[in-house]
Design a protein around this motif. Structure first.
Motif, short mmCIF file in Angstrom:
data_model
loop_
_atom_site.label_atom_id
_atom_site.label_comp_id
_atom_site.label_asym_id
_atom_site.label_seq_id
_atom_site.Cartn_x
_atom_site.Cartn_y
_atom_site.Cartn_z
N ALA A 20 -8.02 -4.79 -7.79
CA ALA A 20 -8.63 -5.90 -8.53
C ALA A 20 -9.48 -6.79 -7.60
N ILE A 21 -8.99 -7.00 -6.37
CA ILE A 21 -9.73 -7.82 -5.40
C ILE A 21 -11.05 -7.15 -5.04
N LEU A 22 -11.01 -5.83 -4.79
CA LEU A 22 -12.22 -5.10 -4.45
C LEU A 22 -13.23 -5.13 -5.59
N VAL A 23 -12.74 -4.97 -6.80
CA VAL A 23 -13.63 -5.01 -7.97
C VAL A 23 -14.28 -6.39 -8.08
N GLU A 24 -13.50 -7.45 -7.89
CA GLU A 24 -14.04 -8.80 -7.95
C GLU A 24 -15.09 -9.04 -6.86
N ALA A 25 -14.86 -8.42 -5.70
CA ALA A 25 -15.81 -8.56 -4.58
C ALA A 25 -17.01 -7.63 -4.72
N LYS A 26 -17.05 -6.88 -5.82
CA LYS A 26 -18.14 -5.92 -6.07
C LYS A 26 -18.22 -4.86 -4.98
N ILE A 27 -17.04 -4.39 -4.56
CA ILE A 27 -16.95 -3.33 -3.55
C ILE A 27 -16.29 -2.12 -4.20
N SER A 28 -16.93 -0.97 -4.10
CA SER A 28 -16.37 0.25 -4.69
C SER A 28 -15.01 0.56 -4.06
N VAL A 29 -14.04 0.91 -4.88
CA VAL A 29 -12.69 1.18 -4.39
C VAL A 29 -12.63 2.48 -3.57
N SER A 30 -13.68 3.25 -3.62
CA SER A 30 -13.70 4.51 -2.86
C SER A 30 -14.27 4.35 -1.46
N LEU A 31 -14.74 3.15 -1.12
CA LEU A 31 -15.36 2.93 0.19
C LEU A 31 -14.33 2.80 1.31
N ARG A 32 -14.77 3.13 2.51
CA ARG A 32 -13.98 2.91 3.72
C ARG A 32 -14.50 1.68 4.45
N ILE A 67 -21.53 -6.97 6.74
CA ILE A 67 -20.86 -8.21 7.12
C ILE A 67 -20.71 -9.12 5.91
N GLN A 68 -21.67 -9.11 4.99
CA GLN A 68 -21.56 -9.92 3.77
C GLN A 68 -20.42 -9.43 2.89
N ASN A 69 -20.21 -8.11 2.84
CA ASN A 69 -19.08 -7.56 2.10
C ASN A 69 -17.75 -8.08 2.65
N TRP A 70 -17.64 -8.10 3.99
CA TRP A 70 -16.40 -8.57 4.62
C TRP A 70 -16.17 -10.05 4.32
N ILE A 71 -17.23 -10.83 4.32
CA ILE A 71 -17.11 -12.26 4.02
C ILE A 71 -16.61 -12.45 2.59
N GLN A 72 -17.25 -11.77 1.65
CA GLN A 72 -16.88 -11.92 0.25
C GLN A 72 -15.45 -11.42 -0.01
N LYS A 92 -8.94 3.93 9.69
CA LYS A 92 -10.38 4.02 9.43
C LYS A 92 -10.75 5.11 8.43
N ARG A 93 -10.02 6.21 8.42
CA ARG A 93 -10.40 7.32 7.55
C ARG A 93 -9.84 7.18 6.13
N ARG A 94 -9.01 6.17 5.92
CA ARG A 94 -8.49 5.92 4.57
C ARG A 94 -9.44 4.98 3.83
N THR A 95 -9.35 4.99 2.51
CA THR A 95 -10.15 4.04 1.74
C THR A 95 -9.62 2.63 1.97
N LEU A 96 -10.46 1.64 1.72
CA LEU A 96 -10.04 0.25 1.88
C LEU A 96 -8.85 -0.09 0.99
N GLU A 97 -8.85 0.48 -0.20
CA GLU A 97 -7.76 0.22 -1.14
C GLU A 97 -6.43 0.61 -0.51
N ASN A 98 -6.39 1.75 0.17
CA ASN A 98 -5.16 2.22 0.79
C ASN A 98 -4.83 1.46 2.07
N SER A 99 -5.83 1.25 2.93
CA SER A 99 -5.56 0.60 4.22
C SER A 99 -5.17 -0.86 4.04
N LEU A 100 -5.84 -1.59 3.14
CA LEU A 100 -5.50 -3.00 2.92
C LEU A 100 -4.16 -3.15 2.21
N SER A 101 -3.89 -2.24 1.29
CA SER A 101 -2.62 -2.29 0.58
C SER A 101 -1.46 -2.14 1.56
N GLY A 102 -1.57 -1.18 2.47
CA GLY A 102 -0.50 -0.96 3.45
C GLY A 102 -0.39 -2.08 4.46
#
Length: 304
Positions: A267-279, A285-290, A246-256
């Motif tokens: 690249a996936i986060l950018v396409e989903a219009k989600i900042s790579v720095s977010l947790r 819920i719409q972010n998770w769907i996209q 939870k305390r890691r960024t999405l980029e790190n947690s999803l990658s692992g």
């Protein structure tokens, strides 16, 4: 009768809180109502009064589940002449929820130790889900379930509940409203299943669009590796990966968790219009769907 600490028994004694629960449940009087933890009968009596005061020709039924045999005897004695109340000696976690009539509702003061397992059961494991739930839970749990994006209280259970329906924090209930007095405050929450929400419950067009999207994905079957279409189970799986660290960024947690390169996840986060720095806690819920839609399409392409 002394409450059993092992069963998490704290009996509600404040009649004004009982009235708020009944008002929040908004019962018509003809529903099948399931109460988890009949306890000393305070809420059962209030529910029974609501049913008996209904003007409709068809009266509802109250199924009060209770695990403590001492209380079962007391409750059965009190309601032995009631046509609307049925006292059931049963663990709520193994109760036959699927066998209930569709459209049943849950109104309950839930024992603290089974709150999360029960909510997970109702929102993710049942085919025959309750139409609504009016629940007394720990205040801390209520805050987690209603936490908005960006709140540190937001977690996987928040996502599970949001996929199921609209959740509202109704009222804080102080510890002194119970006997014995617990160490923490409680809160009343109300959750309505999304497919049963009317236009008056929704608000903005954006909320209505979110509701339609979630209903649509909930109807799809699941094969994460093969199916390129997003669905409820896929979203839950991606959210579990996201909240696993939870305390890691999405980029790190999803990658692992997904064993994908950071550049691919980036690249996936950018396409989903989600900042790579977010947790994970920052996503709606719409972010998770996209995110799930794009991620699943990427995996589908990889497997072709």
């Amino acid at each position: 009768m002394k409450p059993k600490k092992s069963l998490g028994q704290n009996f509600l004694t404040d009649t004004s809180v009982l009235a708020t629960i009944i008002e929040t449940a908004n019962l018509m009087g003809d529903e099948v109502v399931v109460e988890v933890g009949g306890g000393d009968g305070a809420l059962t009596r209030a529910l029974n009064s609501k049913v008996m005061s209904s003007q409709g020709a068809k009266k509802g039924q109250i199924l009060a589940l209770e695990l403590d045999y001492r209380l079962i005897e007391k409750l059965r004695g009190e309601f032995k002449n009631s046509k609307s109340v049925k006292i059931i000696h049963q663990d709520a976690m193994i109760f036959d929820w699927e066998g209930l009539p569709q459209g049943y509702v849950v109104v309950a003061n839930i024992p603290y130790q089974i709150t999360s397992p029960l909510i997970n059961l109702w929102t993710t494991r049942l085919t025959n889900q309750p139409a609504s739930m009016t629940l007394m839970v720990q205040k801390e749990v209520a805050e987690r379930l209603t936490a908005q994006p960006g709140s540190s209280d937001r977690g996987l259970t928040t996502i599970l509940v949001e996929l199921y329906g609209e959740v509202h924090y109704i009222q804080t209930v102080p510890a002194k409203a119970f006997y014995p007095v617990p160490k923490v405050d409680s809160a009343i929450i109300n959750i309505k299943r999304r497919d049963l929400l009317g236009s008056g419950d929704l608000g903005s067009p954006e909320v209505e669009e979110e509701r339609r999207t979630i209903i649509k994905i909930a109807e799809r079957s699941f094969d994460f590796a093969q199916d390129k279409f997003c669905n409820k189970e896929a979203i839950i799986k991606v959210a579990k990966f996201g909240f696993s660290s939870k305390r890691r960024t999405l980029e790190n947690s999803l990658s692992g968790s997904l064993r994908l390169s950071k550049s691919t996840v980036h690249a996936i986060l950018v396409e989903a219009k989600i900042s790579v720095s977010l947790r994970a806690e920052d996503l709606s819920i719409q972010n998770w769907i996209q995110l799930t839609e794009i991620l699943q399409c990427q995996i589908h392409k990889t497997n072709q």
